[in-house]
Scaffold this motif. Structure first.
Motif, short mmCIF file in Angstrom:
data_model
loop_
_atom_site.label_atom_id
_atom_site.label_comp_id
_atom_site.label_asym_id
_atom_site.label_seq_id
_atom_site.Cartn_x
_atom_site.Cartn_y
_atom_site.Cartn_z
N ASP A 1 -49.76 10.15 -1.34
CA ASP A 1 -49.14 9.38 -0.28
C ASP A 1 -49.77 9.60 1.09
OD1 ASP A 1 -48.24 12.00 -0.23
OD2 ASP A 1 -46.11 11.51 -0.42
N GLU B 1 -50.13 5.99 -4.32
CA GLU B 1 -48.77 6.16 -3.83
C GLU B 1 -48.52 5.41 -2.51
OE1 GLU B 1 -47.69 10.51 -5.77
OE2 GLU B 1 -48.32 10.42 -3.67
N ASN C 1 -43.59 7.39 -0.03
CA ASN C 1 -43.72 8.80 0.32
C ASN C 1 -43.04 9.66 -0.74
OD1 ASN C 1 -45.05 8.65 2.92
ND2 ASN C 1 -43.17 7.75 3.70
N ASN D 1 -51.02 5.74 1.70
CA ASN D 1 -50.21 4.87 2.56
C ASN D 1 -50.41 5.14 4.05
OD1 ASN D 1 -48.38 6.94 3.47
ND2 ASN D 1 -47.14 6.68 1.64
N GLU E 1 -38.61 8.20 -2.96
CA GLU E 1 -39.15 9.46 -3.47
C GLU E 1 -38.71 9.73 -4.91
OE1 GLU E 1 -36.91 9.63 -0.78
OE2 GLU E 1 -38.32 9.52 0.87
#
Length: 418
Positions: free
Chosen positions: A342, A318, A321, A346, A300
Motif C-alpha cells: 500500500d 494494494e 491501506n 496507492n 483493511e
C-alpha cells in the motif's frame, strides 16, 4: 512479541512492519520506540445541530505520527467504525508513504465516527466545519494538511478550507488538498491514486514478464480508486473479470465493460444486478478468483491467512491501506505471489496532493499533462528503489519499501539531533 497470526488490528500490524524493517536496518531501539507511537494525537467531541432541530454529539480524531521530514499529511475519513488505533496506524503508513516517495511531508490521519450516508448535505457541512474548528490549532499549511479519504470528498475539503481561511483571516488554499478546481485544487487529483497504482502495476508486470494485454484483473472495492484503476487497466488491454463494492460482487469471464458498469453503479448505487454478469458469492471470495492481477481497494484486513492460500493472482497491488495481514503476507511471499504494498501502490494520491500543496503555495496551476508526467516519474523511481532493495536483501516488496521509508525518517531524525 505477538505471532503473525495474532496481528490483526491495524496499529499492531503497522508496528510489526516498522519493527521488522528497523531490525534489518539496525536502527537503535529508542528510535523504534519513538516511531511506534504518534508524536501527538487529539480526540475531540463536538455538537452538531441536525435538520430536525436536535443536537448530536460526534467524536473525531487527528493524529500526527511523525513530522521529522515535514508537516503532517494525510486523509480524513468519515466512517462509523473509525477508531483512534486505526487512525494512528494510517498516520504511520502515511509517514512511510511520504518518505518512500521522497515527499517533504510527515504522516498524519484523521477521522470522525459517523455514517455520512445517513446525513443530509446540510448536516454533513455543519459536521465538517465544526470538526475543522476543533482541530484548527493542530493543522495548517506548514503543520498538517488534511485531504479526502473514505466517505469524504472535494465538497468536504472545500468546506474545511473555507473554515480555516475564515479563522485565519486570509485565503488558505494550501491548508487542505483534494479541493475542487475552483478553489485551487489540482488537475489529475481525482484519478491520482489509480493512475499511480497502475504505473506500479506496469513496472511490476514488466519485471515479472507478465503481459498486460489479455491479463485478467479482479478489483475488490469499486469506489473512486477501484473504478479508475479498472478504466486504466482496460485501456492497457486487461480484462476486468470481477469487481465488488460494499453490497455485492459481480464477474464475467470475458471481461466487464467498465464504463457501462460505472454508469450502472452511478444509476443504482451498486454493481449488484449488472446485466450479463454473474454474482460472486460470498462477495468477499472475490479475492480468490482466477486472475493475474488482484487489486484490493476496500478497507483493511481483507487478505488473511485463511484466504491467502487460495489466492490465484500472480500480482497483488494494494489500492487500500492495510488490506493484507502479516500472516497472509508471509504465505503469499512463500507462494511466489508479488505484492505491491500500500505505501507504494496507492501513493499516487498523496503525491498529487503534494503537487496541489505546492501549486497552492505558488498560486500557480499546473496543466494536467504536467501532473501526470511528474506523478509517473515519482512512482517509477519509488518502485525501482524498492525493487532493488528487495532483490538485494532477499525480502518482499513491503519490507523493502518500509526499509527505504524508515531509513529516510531515521536520517531526518539524526540530522535534527534526535
Amino acid at each position: 512479541m505477538l505471532s503473525l497470526e495474532a496481528l490483526r488490528g491495524p496499529l499492531a500490524v503497522a508496528q510489526h512492519q516498522l519493527e521488522e524493517a528497523a531490525a534489518r536496518l539496525g536502527i537503535p531501539p529508542h528510535v523504534v520506540d519513538l516511531l511506534r507511537e504518534p508524536e501527538r494525537a487529539i480526540a475531540v467531541r463536538f455538537p452538531v445541530r441536525m435538520d430536525d432541530g436536535s443536537t448530536r454529539i460526534f467524536t473525531g480524531y487527528r493524529v500526527q505520527h511523525s513530522t521529522a521530514r515535514g508537516p503532517g499529511k494525510g486523509g480524513l475519513r468519515f466512517h462509523p467504525d473509525v477508531t483512534q488505533d486505526e487512525v494512528s496506524a494510517l498516520a504511520m503508513w502515511m509517514t512511510w508513504k511520504c518518505a518512500l516517495l521522497d515527499l517533504p511531508f510527515g504522516g498524519a490521519k484523521g477521522g470522525v465516527i459517523c455514517n455520512p450516508k445517513e446525513l443530509s448535505e446540510g448536516e454533513l457541512e455543519r459536521l465538517s466545519r465544526r470538526f475543522a474548528e476543533e482541530i484548527a490549532g493542530l493543522v495548517g499549511p506548514g503543520r498538517d494538511i488534511p485531504a479526502p479519504d473514505v466517505y469524504t470528498d472535494e465538497r468536504v475539503m472545500g468546506w474545511m478550507m473555507d473554515t480555516f481561511s475564515r479563522m485565519g483571516g486570509r485565503p488558505l488554499p494550501e491548508s487542505v488538498t483534494g479541493k475542487p478546481l475552483a478553489l485551487g485544487g489540482s488537475h489529475g487529483r481525482s484519478t491520482a491514486t489509480a493512475r499511480g497504482l497502475v504505473e506500479t502495476v506496469k513496472e511490476a508486470t514488466g519485471r515479472l514478464g507478465l503481459p498486460l494485454k489479455g491479463a485478467r484483473a479482479v478489483i475488490q472495492g469499486f469506489g473512486n480508486a477501484g473504478a479508475h484503476a479498472a478504466r486504466f487497466l482496460e485501456e492497457l488491454g486487461c480484462r476486468v473479470v470481477a469487481v465488488s463494492d460494499s453490497q455485492a460482487a459481480v464477474g464475467r469471464e470475458d471481461g466487464l465493460p467498465v464504463e457501462v458498469l460505472v454508469a450502472h453503479k452511478e444509476r443504482t448505487g451498486s454493481v449488484a444486478g449488472f446485466p450479463g454478469a454473474e454474482e460472486v458469492r460470498p462477495p468477499e471470495s472475490i479475492v480468490e478468483l482466477p486472475c493475474e492481477i488482484l487489486i484490493p481497494a476496500a478497507l483493511e484486513g481483507s487478505i488473511t491467512e485463511e484466504n491467502a492460500p487460495r489466492i490465484q493472482a500472480r500480482l497483488v497491488a494494494e489500492a487500500a491501506n492495510g488490506p493484507t495481514l502479516p500472516a497472509a503476507d508471509r504465505i503469499l511471499h512463500e507462494r511466489g505471489v508479488t505484492v505491491i504494498p500500500d505505501i507504494l501502490a496507492n501513493a499516487g494520491g498523496v503525491t498529487v496532493s503534494y503537487f496541489e500543496w505546492v501549486q497552492g503555495l505558488q498560486r500557480y496551476a499546473w496543466k494536467e499533462e504536467t501532473v501526470a508526467e511528474r506523478l509517473a516519474e515519482h512512482m517509477r523511481e519509488a518502485f525501482a528503489h524498492a525493487w532493488e532493495v528487495a532483490r538485494r536483501e532477499g525480502t518482499d516488496l513491503r519490507t523493502a519499501a518500509t526499509m527505504v521509508a524508515v531509513s529516510r525518517v531515521y536520517d531526518a531524525l539524526r540530522w535534527r539531533g534526535v
